[in-house]
Design an enzyme around this catalytic site. Structure first.
Site, PDB file in Angstrom:
ATOM      1  N   ASP A   1       0.843  -1.189   0.000  1.00  0.00           N
ATOM      2  CA  ASP A   1       0.000   0.000   0.000  1.00  0.00           C
ATOM      3  C   ASP A   1       0.884   1.247   0.000  1.00  0.00           C
ATOM      4  OD1 ASP A   1      -2.204   1.611   0.163  1.00  0.00           O
ATOM      5  OD2 ASP A   1      -2.866   0.903   2.128  1.00  0.00           O
TER       6      ASP A   1
ATOM      7  N   GLU B   1     -14.260   0.532  -0.724  1.00  0.00           N
ATOM      8  CA  GLU B   1     -14.364   0.571   0.739  1.00  0.00           C
ATOM      9  C   GLU B   1     -15.449   1.534   1.191  1.00  0.00           C
ATOM     10  OE1 GLU B   1     -11.714   1.328   4.789  1.00  0.00           O
ATOM     11  OE2 GLU B   1     -10.730   1.275   2.831  1.00  0.00           O
TER      12      GLU B   1
END
Length: 268
Positions: free
Chosen positions: A85, A184
């Site tokens: 990430d 998300e």
């Protein structure tokens, strides 16, 4: 040895209707357990800033820290696709600078792909990376690096304009060459609509069952935060009393001189 999962395998899984299973991991020990369970994708998320380092947001995490943790996770994974990430501030300086950061991250960490947040504004960067052999996973919706811009950790895409923006962002990322997109904190119906509109897979977290796969933060699903886990988390272990009880038993046995016993000692 098991065949290692690559980004094109995720697309194949979507085409075949096979759900993609993803989890986060931040260290070698948990990565081994996750990989042994045949998880398809292991995300070394900047969520480590909160669950490992104790920060209130993910923003303080540095690229060096992401490389360090991803290197440990990569050593523990023989099959799973390991994704690093990219932390806040590492992808916002234009395609060329982002490529330098991402190339260094992959080279030093052992990751097979990187993840970055953002939609149409990041499309040129995603295209620049994928054209130069860096696989990219996108991230839309409640993107934690935008927490201050959102005014907190709030569900995104609830009104028509916001929902359309997420749908447009997803298409832009696909056209730029992203291999998959994490959705998300958006309404389940929107996530399903976006998933059905794309040829690349979506991986949901707090986005309902209509995505092509699911991801959770491993500390959340193991119940290591008591009552602090988000609504969308299902606990598969009530980890606080289990682990806390084991630690407590050790403390008492040491104080009562019940440990170590002869079984845990060397005679000569």
């Amino acid at each position: 040895m098991k065949k290692r999962v690559r980004v094109p395998d995720l697309v194949r899984m979507k085409q075949q209707g096979e759900p993609i299973v993803a989890l986060t991991a931040y260290d070698y020990t948990l990565a081994r357990l996750v990989d042994a369970a045949d998880v398809d994708l292991v995300l070394v998320g900047d969520s480590l800033g909160m669950v490992v380092q104790g920060h209130e947001t993910t923003l303080p995490v540095t690229l060096d820290e992401m490389i360090y943790h991803t290197r440990a996770v990569a050593r523990g994974c023989q099959r799973a696709l390991v994704v690093l990430d990219m932390p806040f501030g590492s992808t916002q300086n234009g395609p060329e600078r982002t490529f330098e950061q991402a190339a260094r991250a992959m080279k030093e960490s052992g990751a097979a792909a990187i993840k970055l947040e953002g939609g149409q504004a990041m499309a040129a960067t995603v295209a620049y990376l994928t054209e130069r052999a860096i696989p990219v996973i996108g991230h839309l919706g409640l993107t934690p690096q935008s927490v201050h811009a959102f005014g907190g950790f709030k569900i995104q895409g609830r009104d028509q304009a916001a929902a359309q923006r997420i749908a447009d962002d997803a298409l832009a990322l696909q056209q730029a060459g992203a291999g998959a997109i994490i959705l998300e904190g958006i309404p389940a119906a929107l996530a399903q609509q976006v998933s059905q509109s794309l040829t690349i897979p979506t991986i949901g977290i707090g986005a309902g069952v209509g995505c092509d796969g699911q991801v959770l933060v491993i500390y959340d699903m193991l119940g290591l935060y008591g009552d602090l886990a988000p609504k969308f988390v299902k606990r598969y272990l009530d980890g606080v009393p289990v682990i806390g009880g084991a630690i407590g038993a050790y403390v008492q046995e040491v104080r009562n001189r019940q440990f170590p016993t002869p079984d845990h000692s060397f005679e000569k």
